[in-house]
Write a protein that holds these residues in place. Structure first.
Motif, short mmCIF file in Angstrom:
data_model
loop_
_atom_site.label_atom_id
_atom_site.label_comp_id
_atom_site.label_asym_id
_atom_site.label_seq_id
_atom_site.Cartn_x
_atom_site.Cartn_y
_atom_site.Cartn_z
N THR A 62 0.82 -1.22 0.00
CA THR A 62 0.00 0.00 0.00
C THR A 62 0.85 1.26 0.00
OG1 THR A 62 -0.15 0.02 2.42
CG2 THR A 62 -1.89 -1.16 1.21
N LEU A 63 2.19 1.10 -0.10
CA LEU A 63 3.08 2.26 -0.08
C LEU A 63 3.37 2.78 -1.48
CD1 LEU A 63 5.80 1.16 2.50
CD2 LEU A 63 3.71 2.49 2.92
N SER A 64 3.47 4.08 -1.59
CA SER A 64 3.94 4.74 -2.79
C SER A 64 5.22 5.48 -2.41
CB SER A 64 2.89 5.72 -3.31
OG SER A 64 3.39 6.40 -4.45
N ILE A 65 6.32 5.16 -3.09
CA ILE A 65 7.63 5.70 -2.74
C ILE A 65 8.06 6.65 -3.84
CG2 ILE A 65 10.02 5.11 -2.22
CD1 ILE A 65 8.74 2.16 -1.76
N ALA A 66 8.12 7.94 -3.54
CA ALA A 66 8.55 8.96 -4.49
C ALA A 66 10.00 9.29 -4.19
CB ALA A 66 7.67 10.20 -4.38
N LEU A 67 10.89 8.94 -5.10
CA LEU A 67 12.32 9.22 -4.95
C LEU A 67 12.61 10.59 -5.53
CD1 LEU A 67 15.14 8.06 -4.17
CD2 LEU A 67 15.31 7.30 -6.55
N ARG A 68 13.08 11.50 -4.71
CA ARG A 68 13.35 12.87 -5.14
C ARG A 68 14.82 13.10 -5.45
NH1 ARG A 68 8.61 13.26 -6.62
NH2 ARG A 68 7.02 13.62 -5.08
N SER A 69 15.71 12.37 -4.77
CA SER A 69 17.14 12.52 -4.99
C SER A 69 17.84 11.27 -4.51
CB SER A 69 17.66 13.74 -4.21
OG SER A 69 19.05 13.89 -4.38
N CYS A 70 18.93 10.91 -5.18
CA CYS A 70 19.74 9.77 -4.75
C CYS A 70 21.20 10.11 -5.01
CB CYS A 70 19.33 8.50 -5.50
SG CYS A 70 19.88 7.00 -4.67
N ASN A 71 22.00 10.07 -3.99
CA ASN A 71 23.41 10.42 -4.09
C ASN A 71 24.27 9.27 -3.60
OD1 ASN A 71 22.83 13.13 -4.91
ND2 ASN A 71 22.29 13.56 -2.80
N GLY A 72 25.37 9.06 -4.29
CA GLY A 72 26.32 8.03 -3.91
C GLY A 72 27.70 8.64 -3.73
N ARG A 73 28.64 7.82 -3.35
CA ARG A 73 30.03 8.25 -3.20
C ARG A 73 30.79 7.96 -4.48
NH1 ARG A 73 30.73 11.65 1.07
NH2 ARG A 73 29.86 10.77 2.94
N GLY A 74 31.89 8.65 -4.67
CA GLY A 74 32.74 8.43 -5.83
C GLY A 74 33.41 7.06 -5.77
N PRO A 75 34.01 6.64 -6.88
CA PRO A 75 34.61 5.30 -6.95
C PRO A 75 35.77 5.10 -5.98
CG PRO A 75 35.11 6.57 -8.92
CD PRO A 75 34.14 7.38 -8.13
N ASP A 76 36.43 6.15 -5.55
CA ASP A 76 37.57 6.02 -4.65
C ASP A 76 37.18 6.13 -3.18
OD1 ASP A 76 39.19 5.79 -6.87
OD2 ASP A 76 39.67 7.93 -6.94
N ASP A 77 35.92 6.34 -2.89
CA ASP A 77 35.44 6.51 -1.52
C ASP A 77 34.78 5.24 -1.00
OD1 ASP A 77 36.26 9.18 -1.44
OD2 ASP A 77 34.39 9.87 -2.32
N VAL A 78 34.53 5.21 0.28
CA VAL A 78 33.80 4.11 0.88
C VAL A 78 32.38 4.13 0.33
CG1 VAL A 78 32.92 3.17 3.05
CG2 VAL A 78 35.18 4.24 2.98
N PRO A 79 31.88 3.00 -0.18
CA PRO A 79 30.53 2.99 -0.77
C PRO A 79 29.47 3.41 0.25
CG PRO A 79 31.68 0.94 -1.24
CD PRO A 79 32.52 1.70 -0.26
N ASP A 80 28.57 4.27 -0.19
CA ASP A 80 27.44 4.71 0.63
C ASP A 80 26.40 5.29 -0.31
OD1 ASP A 80 25.85 5.21 2.81
OD2 ASP A 80 27.07 6.83 3.63
N ALA A 81 25.20 5.43 0.18
CA ALA A 81 24.11 6.01 -0.60
C ALA A 81 23.19 6.78 0.34
CB ALA A 81 23.33 4.92 -1.33
N ALA A 82 22.66 7.88 -0.18
CA ALA A 82 21.70 8.68 0.56
C ALA A 82 20.56 9.03 -0.40
CB ALA A 82 22.35 9.95 1.10
N ALA A 83 19.34 8.73 0.01
CA ALA A 83 18.19 8.98 -0.86
C ALA A 83 17.15 9.82 -0.11
CB ALA A 83 17.56 7.65 -1.29
N TRP A 84 16.64 10.84 -0.80
CA TRP A 84 15.57 11.66 -0.27
C TRP A 84 14.27 11.09 -0.84
CZ3 TRP A 84 14.55 15.45 3.18
CH2 TRP A 84 13.31 16.09 3.07
N MET A 85 13.38 10.65 0.06
CA MET A 85 12.14 10.01 -0.36
C MET A 85 10.96 10.57 0.40
SD MET A 85 13.23 6.03 -0.63
CE MET A 85 14.09 5.94 0.92
#
Length: 127
Positions: A62-85
């Motif tokens: 029953t959820l609707s997920i609207a993704l407004r932004s998604c940011n990741g780290r560069g290839p030389d950085d520790v992998p991570d992700a941040a998403a505005w929803m």
């Protein structure tokens, strides 16, 4: 007293942590076009991997997920992700606020999370 506490904390850190600032490039987020999300139905224990594109919506139960932004780290950085929803529940009362609105972080899911009795959403990565 306060200075003594600060001195004690600084003394317990390795010298490199105190003297070497983090390079600016290591702190940068890179905008991405889509996110991989892990959705859990707590009633059935069903896990589903969702693909959501920025400025589009995905659904789970029953959820609707609207993704407004998604940011990741560069290839030389520790992998991570941040998403505005913004996550809304179709069973919520009309005019009620979204079930979730804000940033979710892949490496720190407990910092900001959806609090829902039936569903759980987690960011896996940004692409």
């Amino acid at each position: 007293m306060r200075r003594a506490l600060v001195a004690l904390v600084l003394a317990s850190l390795p010298a490199a942590a105190v003297l070497a600032p983090i390079p600016a490039a290591a702190q940068d987020w890179v905008p991405m076009r889509a996110a991989r999300l892990q959705a859990l139905d707590k009633v059935t224990a069903r896990i589903t991997i969702l693909e959501a594109r920025v400025n589009e919506s995905a659904t789970f139960g029953t959820l609707s997920i609207a993704l407004r932004s998604c940011n990741g780290r560069g290839p030389d950085d520790v992998p991570d992700a941040a998403a505005w929803m913004e996550i809304t529940d179709s069973r919520a009362a009309p005019g009620s606020p979204p079930a979730f609105r804000g940033w979710m972080f892949a490496n720190a899911p407990g910092v900001s999370m959806l609090e829902h009795p039936v569903y759980d959403i987690r960011v896996l990565e940004c692409r």
